[in-house]
Design an enzyme around this catalytic site. Structure first.
Site, mmCIF file in Angstrom:
data_model
loop_
_atom_site.group_PDB
_atom_site.id
_atom_site.type_symbol
_atom_site.label_atom_id
_atom_site.label_comp_id
_atom_site.label_asym_id
_atom_site.label_seq_id
_atom_site.Cartn_x
_atom_site.Cartn_y
_atom_site.Cartn_z
ATOM 1 N N HIS B 272 -7.395 -2.978 3.583
ATOM 2 C CA HIS B 272 -6.911 -2.526 2.506
ATOM 3 C C HIS B 272 -7.433 -1.138 1.999
ATOM 4 O O HIS B 272 -6.923 0.035 1.924
ATOM 5 C CB HIS B 272 -6.826 -3.466 1.277
ATOM 6 C CG HIS B 272 -6.446 -2.771 0.066
ATOM 7 N ND1 HIS B 272 -4.929 -3.118 -0.510
ATOM 8 C CD2 HIS B 272 -6.635 -2.151 -1.110
ATOM 9 C CE1 HIS B 272 -4.747 -2.837 -1.598
ATOM 10 N NE2 HIS B 272 -5.664 -1.837 -1.749
ATOM 11 N N GLU B 273 -8.875 -1.109 1.812
ATOM 12 C CA GLU B 273 -9.505 0.062 1.265
ATOM 13 C C GLU B 273 -9.507 1.186 2.250
ATOM 14 O O GLU B 273 -9.747 2.477 2.224
ATOM 15 C CB GLU B 273 -10.961 -0.314 0.927
ATOM 16 C CG GLU B 273 -11.235 -1.187 -0.147
ATOM 17 C CD GLU B 273 -10.599 -0.845 -1.415
ATOM 18 O OE1 GLU B 273 -10.051 0.230 -1.742
ATOM 19 O OE2 GLU B 273 -10.118 -1.763 -1.991
ATOM 20 N N HIS B 276 -6.537 3.337 1.834
ATOM 21 C CA HIS B 276 -6.768 4.285 0.988
ATOM 22 C C HIS B 276 -7.561 5.783 1.511
ATOM 23 O O HIS B 276 -7.428 6.802 1.236
ATOM 24 C CB HIS B 276 -7.510 3.734 -0.356
ATOM 25 C CG HIS B 276 -6.802 2.910 -1.275
ATOM 26 N ND1 HIS B 276 -5.609 3.399 -1.784
ATOM 27 C CD2 HIS B 276 -6.941 1.657 -1.502
ATOM 28 C CE1 HIS B 276 -4.998 2.454 -2.758
ATOM 29 N NE2 HIS B 276 -5.827 1.330 -2.352
ATOM 30 N N GLU B 302 -1.287 3.398 -3.214
ATOM 31 C CA GLU B 302 -1.225 1.967 -2.911
ATOM 32 C C GLU B 302 -0.312 1.696 -1.585
ATOM 33 O O GLU B 302 -0.566 0.680 -0.976
ATOM 34 C CB GLU B 302 -0.691 1.187 -4.186
ATOM 35 C CG GLU B 302 -1.329 -0.294 -4.205
ATOM 36 C CD GLU B 302 -2.599 -0.357 -4.373
ATOM 37 O OE1 GLU B 302 -3.414 0.361 -4.815
ATOM 38 O OE2 GLU B 302 -2.913 -1.475 -4.436
#
EC number: 3.4.17.19
Lengths: 507, 507
Positions: B272-273, B276, B302
């Site tokens: 997830h990170e 980003h 997101e």
């Protein structure tokens, strides 16, 4: 026109606020720089350097601003100054010193100098690699030239070199240092020769082998705990060259480097940096957030790192206590006794390279550099003269002649970076450490029993009481006089080295 | 009076320099904050917070200075503006928006608000612990009150809540979001119910056990490499709550948290990170050092994290490729097939807590918050009304009634911190991700074969081309229209979820 009481109050609170703001900039600069040396991604470093430059420049502009000048003038008025407390007085005096030093250099000249030293460092690196002093010589002369301009602008003291000394060791003079260093040299040269002639040499052969880095890391942390390093007010990381940096009073960081084929490099490196860190962690909280909240000089700082690294960390009682701990972690490699380990860590051997020198001959490396720096600034020696001077002094004091300039006059980065007057700090550190240690042994007669039991807190507390707590509130001279009752002299270092090595080498 | 061409040139270069300087302050602030969350010594944090506050305030003062206002006015003159290149135009527009937003709030009011939200967050933490909504209610009403004052100062848009939405998702409106969310809700509520009723539930029991943290760490790094994270322009560390932060374009950092009893928390957290981070690392170098050099909105940001975490990271082809790698590291714990692992990572189960929700029901948690935020700002709902409204909506959309306010209306920190208008970003991210993915599958028909082979570069490059490179140069609407040829709608997310879970749950 003299101000009123409330003008003074206002000036004082503005002055404190300005000082605090400058410190905050330096907190950011210190952290950004620490990060660059401990793991910041390579590709982001260029931008980072510019950010560090911008923030440093903001801090510099604040410190040399017209506002800073006005506030200092107001607070220096007799009526105002007399009302100040001890901390504020010292803050005014220190700020005035830095303000004058900074504003006397025209910004354009300083910028040229920054560019020059950056080029000069690169040229030095290249020239050393190629053993080509001629390629570096022109840069060195120009750095010397700028430094001479700065001396003129700052105003020469008793001698021109005094002006440089004062930057790293406030109030230290050539007159004083000549006396101290010449007696030190007079004692150490024959002592080093006697040691070299001794047939009783410690063995170091067992130090070869493979030493798991994770285990070394764990032992370094264990050792920091034993020394009283406060992990809630500091941390340890890894970097190519070990250093200590202060982010704020309660955030004091050190680094070390773990080598798989060298057990003692990281170990003593950690203890050395811990000495610096203990100084910074134990400055009085009353100074927190002010520019007095740091070690008072390079020399006193170095006394703390060397006290822990050498006086304590290379002592017999210390290894009586800790050798078992170390051996337990490296049982296959350490098949010798505590006594043999202790002796191995205390070999004295004249050598060509300063940073590899033992605690005795190290001082001769420094005295050589001190004498040469004096020749440059007080007698007009040129870069071209230095290789011959250097080699002659190494022959005379250490009995060795450098085969190349790369391992001779070009071995250190300092001169290429304009750091003249800095070298003496290292030996001052050794002498301060020995003199402090001599007093400690009298005031704390059980010092070595405590070390042998691993009870190091009373020793650290003694140093905090006599040295750490004052930060920059006291000058080096005030610190050493206050702690030992007399000015610095070299006799304690000589006695310490003579006693220690007479025993080890059975002289 | 209109300026001359050279006045404009001067204004432009001054404006760029100002923007660059502000960015440098934020680089420092970001690093200082990162350090606070990844290992700065506890005792130094108070001073550090003050330093972060000081530097943020300097940056804010620069951005809202009279100089900034004057430069903007000069560059907004038609003649000047028309001469600007694409980047400078956008920079002027963005700076104007931020300038107006900032200068419209009186500093005193903003300071009160900062103090209030800090107290309110503490009150929320305490109240949640004690399940005592009454103790928090007064704070919440006051935070709502200040937010309403801000809306008045900024000037209400079509509805009052639109003004808040725009801060996190520029140009997004209540009118548009009402349509999107109501159709999404209409599809997801029955789909979630059908899944709940299915007897074909994936098993998660094998996920219990002990998973060595060092091995997890190594796998996270391996996975980052596979995703194309540039380790020379970023790093991964550990922190209590995972986050991504951008220090500069080539220094993009993420954190994760390794739990010894949970293999997939750190794993999907890292992916997830990384989503980003890939966004931030791949902004066009032309925007480097400007305030356009970052993701364009919370929602688009997101979309990138959720695309990699869910669309790719929770897909069957992904685990066809990588399950063997994972199993090889945890052979004793992972005694199941790749297919069973894939299914286990895609369980759907209505639950009370947003941050623990699956990718389907997550959207219902968001819609509930969106509807309540609208009621607060557009219909005047008070804090006292919220628990009942909350519980009713949970019953209606998720079929669950929170047994306490602690796991109900008080579960999120956002409202206590004044973050109204932020929640929709999460679902917008899911919808943007699905719409982008739909276009990608058509333009890159071999998408899933590539994933199954672990050849992820073309996928990342597609996203860079369509999304990453633009930074803030394009608005979210421009990005999604440019990439997919149409405005955002919820149908792609619905199709993606329906296809995926019909298969997994055999609906």
């Amino acid at each position: 026109m003299a101000g009123t009481a409330s003008t003074y109050d206002k000036a004082l609170s503005d002055f404190r606020e300005l000082d605090r703001k400058i410190r905050r900039y330096y907190e950011a600069v210190s952290l950004l720089s620490w990060d660059m040396r401990t793991g910041a991604p390579r590709k982001g470093l260029d931008v980072r350097s510019e950010t560090v430059g911008m923030l440093s420049s903001e801090a510099f502009q604040l410190a040399t601003s017209p506002l800073a000048g006005e506030l200092l003038e107001q607070l220096e008025e007799k009526e105002a100054f007399n009302q100040l407390g001890e901390i504020d007085r010292k803050l005014v005096l220190e700020s005035r010193k830095n303000y004058d030093r900074s504003v006397k250099i025209p910004p354009k000249l300083y910028e040229e100098y920054v560019v020059l030293t950056s080029q000069s460092e690169s040229a030095w690196e290249e020239a050393r690699k190629n053993n080509d002093f001629a390629a570096f010589q022109g840069y060195l002369d120009r750095v010397i030239g700028y430094t001479n301009q700065f001396i003129d602008l700052w105003g020469p003291k008793e001698t021109r070199y005094d002006t440089l000394l004062d930057e790293y060791e406030p109030d230290m003079t050539v007159a004083e240092l000549d006396g101290i260093f010449s007696s030190l040299r007079g004692e150490l040269v024959p002592l080093a020769a006697a040691i070299a002639a001794s047939p009783n040499k410690p063995s170091r052969s067992f130090l070869e082998g493979h030493f798991d880095r994770e285990k070394q890391k764990e032992f370094s942390r264990y050792m920091l705990g034993q020394l009283g390093f406060d992990f809630e007010a500091g941390r340890i990381d890894e970097s190519a060259h070990p250093f200590q940096t202060t982010i704020n009073l309660k955030d004091v960081r050190i680094t070390t480097r773990y080598l798989a084929d060298d057990l003692t490099s990281a170990l003593f490196g950690t203890i050395h940096e811990a000495g610096h860190a203990l100084y910074e962690q134990n400055v009085s909280p009353e100074l927190a957030g002010t520019s007095l909240c740091s070690g008072t000089s390079m020399g006193i700082h170095e006394s703390q790192s060397r006290f822990w690294e050498n006086t304590i960390g290379r002592s017999r009682p210390f290894w009586q206590r800790y050798y078992g701990e170390l051996q337990g972690r490296f049982p296959d490699q350490l098949r010798i006794s505590a006594e043999d380990f202790y002796r191995s860590q205390n070999t004295v051997q004249p050598s060509l390279i300063r940073i590899e020198a033992d605690e005795l001959t190290y001082n001769l490396h420094i005295i050589i550099r001190y004498e040469i720096e004096k020749m440059i600034f007080n007698e007009g020696a040129k870069a071209a003269d230095l290789p011959a001077i250097w080699n002659e002094k190494y022959r005379e004091y250490l009995g060795l002649t450098p085969p190349t300039d790369a391992v001779g006059v070009m071995q250190d980065v300092h001169w290429s970076a304009g750091l003249f007057g800095y070298f003496p700090s290292y030996s001052l550190g050794n002498m301060y450490a020995a003199q402090l240690s001599d007093t400690m042994e009298r005031e704390l007669p059980q010092t070595w029993e405590l070390v042998a039991k691993g009870e190091l807190a009373p020793i650290r507390e003694w140093m905090t009481q006599r040295v750490h707590q004052y930060g920059k509130l006291r000058t080096p001279k005030e610190i050493i006089l206050g702690a030992t009752g007399k000015p610095l002299d070299s006799s304690h270092l000589v006695k310490y080295l003579r006693d220690k090595y007479t025993d080890i080498y059975k002289l």
